[in-house]
Every structure is written in structure tokens, then in C-alpha cells.
Design a protein around this motif. Structure first.
Motif, PDB file in Angstrom:
ATOM      1  N   GLY A   1       0.826  -1.195   0.000  1.00  0.00           N
ATOM      2  CA  GLY A   1       0.000   0.000   0.000  1.00  0.00           C
ATOM      3  C   GLY A   1       0.863   1.249   0.000  1.00  0.00           C
ATOM      4  O   GLY A   1       2.076   1.185  -0.220  1.00  0.00           O
TER       5      GLY A   1
ATOM      6  N   ARG B   1      -6.608   9.530   2.281  1.00  0.00           N
ATOM      7  CA  ARG B   1      -6.361   8.181   2.805  1.00  0.00           C
ATOM      8  C   ARG B   1      -7.636   7.458   3.201  1.00  0.00           C
ATOM      9  O   ARG B   1      -7.620   6.266   3.458  1.00  0.00           O
ATOM     10  CB  ARG B   1      -5.408   8.256   4.001  1.00  0.00           C
ATOM     11  CG  ARG B   1      -4.003   8.708   3.641  1.00  0.00           C
ATOM     12  CD  ARG B   1      -3.066   8.646   4.821  1.00  0.00           C
ATOM     13  NE  ARG B   1      -2.945   7.282   5.330  1.00  0.00           N
ATOM     14  CZ  ARG B   1      -2.266   6.961   6.436  1.00  0.00           C
ATOM     15  NH1 ARG B   1      -1.688   7.914   7.160  1.00  0.00           N
ATOM     16  NH2 ARG B   1      -2.197   5.706   6.833  1.00  0.00           N
ATOM     17  N   ARG B   2      -8.746   8.178   3.232  1.00  0.00           N
ATOM     18  CA  ARG B   2     -10.004   7.513   3.586  1.00  0.00           C
ATOM     19  C   ARG B   2     -10.519   6.641   2.439  1.00  0.00           C
ATOM     20  O   ARG B   2     -11.418   5.825   2.627  1.00  0.00           O
ATOM     21  CB  ARG B   2     -11.062   8.547   3.974  1.00  0.00           C
ATOM     22  CG  ARG B   2     -11.544   9.444   2.844  1.00  0.00           C
ATOM     23  CD  ARG B   2     -12.585  10.428   3.378  1.00  0.00           C
ATOM     24  NE  ARG B   2     -13.182  11.269   2.358  1.00  0.00           N
ATOM     25  CZ  ARG B   2     -12.688  12.415   1.945  1.00  0.00           C
ATOM     26  NH1 ARG B   2     -11.543  12.851   2.471  1.00  0.00           N
ATOM     27  NH2 ARG B   2     -13.299  13.130   1.018  1.00  0.00           N
TER      28      ARG B   2
ATOM     29  N   GLU C   1      -9.820   3.718  -0.533  1.00  0.00           N
ATOM     30  CA  GLU C   1      -8.958   2.544  -0.705  1.00  0.00           C
ATOM     31  C   GLU C   1      -8.024   2.683  -1.907  1.00  0.00           C
ATOM     32  O   GLU C   1      -6.963   2.065  -1.957  1.00  0.00           O
ATOM     33  CB  GLU C   1      -9.815   1.282  -0.867  1.00  0.00           C
ATOM     34  CG  GLU C   1     -10.574   0.895   0.397  1.00  0.00           C
ATOM     35  CD  GLU C   1     -11.298  -0.421   0.232  1.00  0.00           C
ATOM     36  OE1 GLU C   1     -11.108  -1.090  -0.814  1.00  0.00           O
ATOM     37  OE2 GLU C   1     -12.056  -0.791   1.144  1.00  0.00           O
TER      38      GLU C   1
ATOM     39  N   ALA D   1      -3.059   3.743  -2.440  1.00  0.00           N
ATOM     40  CA  ALA D   1      -3.858   2.531  -2.269  1.00  0.00           C
ATOM     41  C   ALA D   1      -3.609   1.906  -0.907  1.00  0.00           C
ATOM     42  O   ALA D   1      -2.527   2.041  -0.326  1.00  0.00           O
ATOM     43  CB  ALA D   1      -3.533   1.515  -3.367  1.00  0.00           C
ATOM     44  N   ALA D   2      -4.642   1.235  -0.420  1.00  0.00           N
ATOM     45  CA  ALA D   2      -4.512   0.448   0.803  1.00  0.00           C
ATOM     46  C   ALA D   2      -3.887  -0.904   0.453  1.00  0.00           C
ATOM     47  O   ALA D   2      -4.028  -1.384  -0.675  1.00  0.00           O
ATOM     48  CB  ALA D   2      -5.883   0.244   1.442  1.00  0.00           C
TER      49      ALA D   2
ATOM     50  N   ASN E   1      -5.521  -4.208  -1.836  1.00  0.00           N
ATOM     51  CA  ASN E   1      -6.722  -3.663  -2.451  1.00  0.00           C
ATOM     52  C   ASN E   1      -7.145  -4.539  -3.636  1.00  0.00           C
ATOM     53  O   ASN E   1      -6.313  -4.900  -4.473  1.00  0.00           O
ATOM     54  CB  ASN E   1      -6.457  -2.232  -2.928  1.00  0.00           C
ATOM     55  CG  ASN E   1      -7.650  -1.623  -3.626  1.00  0.00           C
ATOM     56  OD1 ASN E   1      -7.747  -1.671  -4.847  1.00  0.00           O
ATOM     57  ND2 ASN E   1      -8.556  -1.055  -2.853  1.00  0.00           N
TER      58      ASN E   1
ATOM     59  N   ASN F   1     -15.249   2.550  -3.406  1.00  0.00           N
ATOM     60  CA  ASN F   1     -14.113   3.085  -2.656  1.00  0.00           C
ATOM     61  C   ASN F   1     -12.909   3.408  -3.537  1.00  0.00           C
ATOM     62  O   ASN F   1     -11.794   3.557  -3.035  1.00  0.00           O
ATOM     63  CB  ASN F   1     -13.692   2.097  -1.558  1.00  0.00           C
ATOM     64  CG  ASN F   1     -14.740   1.988  -0.456  1.00  0.00           C
ATOM     65  OD1 ASN F   1     -15.345   2.981  -0.076  1.00  0.00           O
ATOM     66  ND2 ASN F   1     -14.955   0.780   0.033  1.00  0.00           N
TER      67      ASN F   1
END
Length: 211
Positions: free
Chosen positions: A24, A42-43, A45, A63-64, A67, A113
Motif C-alpha cells: 500500500g 487516505r479515507r 482505498e 492505495a490500501a 486492495n 471506494n
């Protein structure tokens, strides 16, 4: 797959997808300067700025870890690993670049998201990265160091007025069709002449037999 890529920029693109999938975070091109904190993003994904004229730019991606969309980007790399002869720009764009990533994005059933930064209705290009631009978040120097010789040609047609492009396309297609018809008519003409030449001799032989 890794060794089959003809251009190093393809390996760079693939590597950024792999890093984002596992760890991420954020990846930015070297010709980008960040103007403010990206913390509010950052909220989501996944975040990337829109690209002109369509899709999004992979020059900036947040990206988280793990993902699903980024996972799809990595998993589909072998499928889209195709070489366009004499077109290095198209080869990169369609195999690992922005067009590839945008295609995989459109195939996602759930994009809730996934955030693509464009702009409000009155300024739809506010966050788009295309050439040398200043957006609220970034300053893009637009080096385009990996662009091949075909990129200028593609850029020319992209910036050309659509009416002129359509008229040119109609002219080319019409001219091609006319040339084909002329070639066909010329091939048929000798056959017709041969038949006319054979007709008198055949008639004379027929009349001689009757006599």
C-alpha cells in the motif's frame, strides 16, 4: 512476463502495481511535485488523478494494502502483455500504462471506494494530469521521458479538431474505395475486349460450316 517486456518503463509500471498491492501507500512519478498533504485522501482505498482525454493517470496512485482493484492490476498483466509493432507508445500504454489501468478500472463491478480525481462540473479538468499543469494537489512538469516516436503522432491526432479528423477519414476511405473500384474495372476490361475479338472468328467458322 517480466523479461518479455521490451521497455523498462513497462517493468516500472508493473513494479508500482506490485508494491501497492503488497504494502500500500503512495507512488509518484519523478516529474511530479506535491503541493499539499495527501492525508485527506487516505479515507479511500484507491486514489488517482484523472487523465485527459479519458481514464486516470498512474503517475500518482494511493492505495490500501491488498486492495482488490490493485490486485486485479497485477493479475491481468500477463493477459495484456502484447507488443504493437513499430508503436512503442501504444505498446506501453495498452500493456502496463494508463490505458491498461483504466481498462481494468472499468471492469470492476464495485468502484465505491475507488476515487478518481477530476473536478467539479464547472471545472472538470481541475485535477487532470496532462502535460505541464498545475493542479490543487500537484505540479506536473510533464517530462514524458519514455515517450516513443509514435507519441507525437498520436498526440497530433488527439489534439486535432474532430470535424477535421472525421473529414480526413471520410476522404481517405472514399479515395481507397474509388481506387479499388478502378482496379476492378480495369481488370474486367481486357476480358470484355477478348470476348469481342473472339466473336467474329467464331461467327465466321459457324457460317463456313453451314455453307
Amino acid at each position: 512476463m517480466w523479461t518479455s517486456y521490451p521497455f523498462n518503463v513497462q517493468r516500472v509500471d508493473a513494479l508500482r502495481y506490485m508494491i501497492l498491492q503488497k504494502y500500500g501507500g503512495a507512488v509518484l512519478d519523478f516529474d511530479l511535485a506535491c503541493k499539499r498533504s495527501l492525508e485527506p485522501l487516505r479515507r479511500f482505498e484507491f486514489v488517482a488523478p484523472a487523465a485527459h482525454p479519458a481514464g486516470f493517470s498512474i503517475g500518482v496512485m494511493l492505495a490500501a494494502p491488498n486492495n482488490p482493484f490493485v490486485h486485479a492490476l497485477v493479475e491481468n498483466l500477463p493477459v495484456y502483455n502484447q507488443v504493437w509493432p513499430l508503436l512503442p507508445y501504444a505498446t506501453v500504454m495498452f500493456s502496463t500504462g494508463c490505458h491498461y489501468a483504466s481498462t481494468i478500472f472499468t471492469l470492476q463491478s464495485n468502484r465505491t471506494n475507488l476515487r478518481i480525481l477530476a473536478g467539479p462540473p464547472d471545472q472538470p479538468r481541475m485535477h487532470m494530469l496532462n502535460g505541464v499543469v498545475n493542479t490543487p494537489l500537484f505540479r506536473h512538469f510533464g517530462s514524458s521521458s519514455w515517450h516513443g516516436h509514435d507519441a507525437r503522432l498520436i498526440q497530433f491526432f488527439k489534439d486535432l479538431d474532430q470535424r477535421i479528423l472525421f473529414a480526413g477519414l471520410v476522404f481517405v476511405l472514399g479515395s481507397t474505395a474509388l481506387i479499388i473500384l478502378l482496379c476492378i474495372s480495369r481488370r474486367r476490361a481486357p476480358k470484355a475486349d477478348d470476348e469481342e475479338r473472339r466473336l467474329p472468328s467464331f461467327t465466321i467458322k459457324w457460317m463456313t460450316k453451314i455453307a
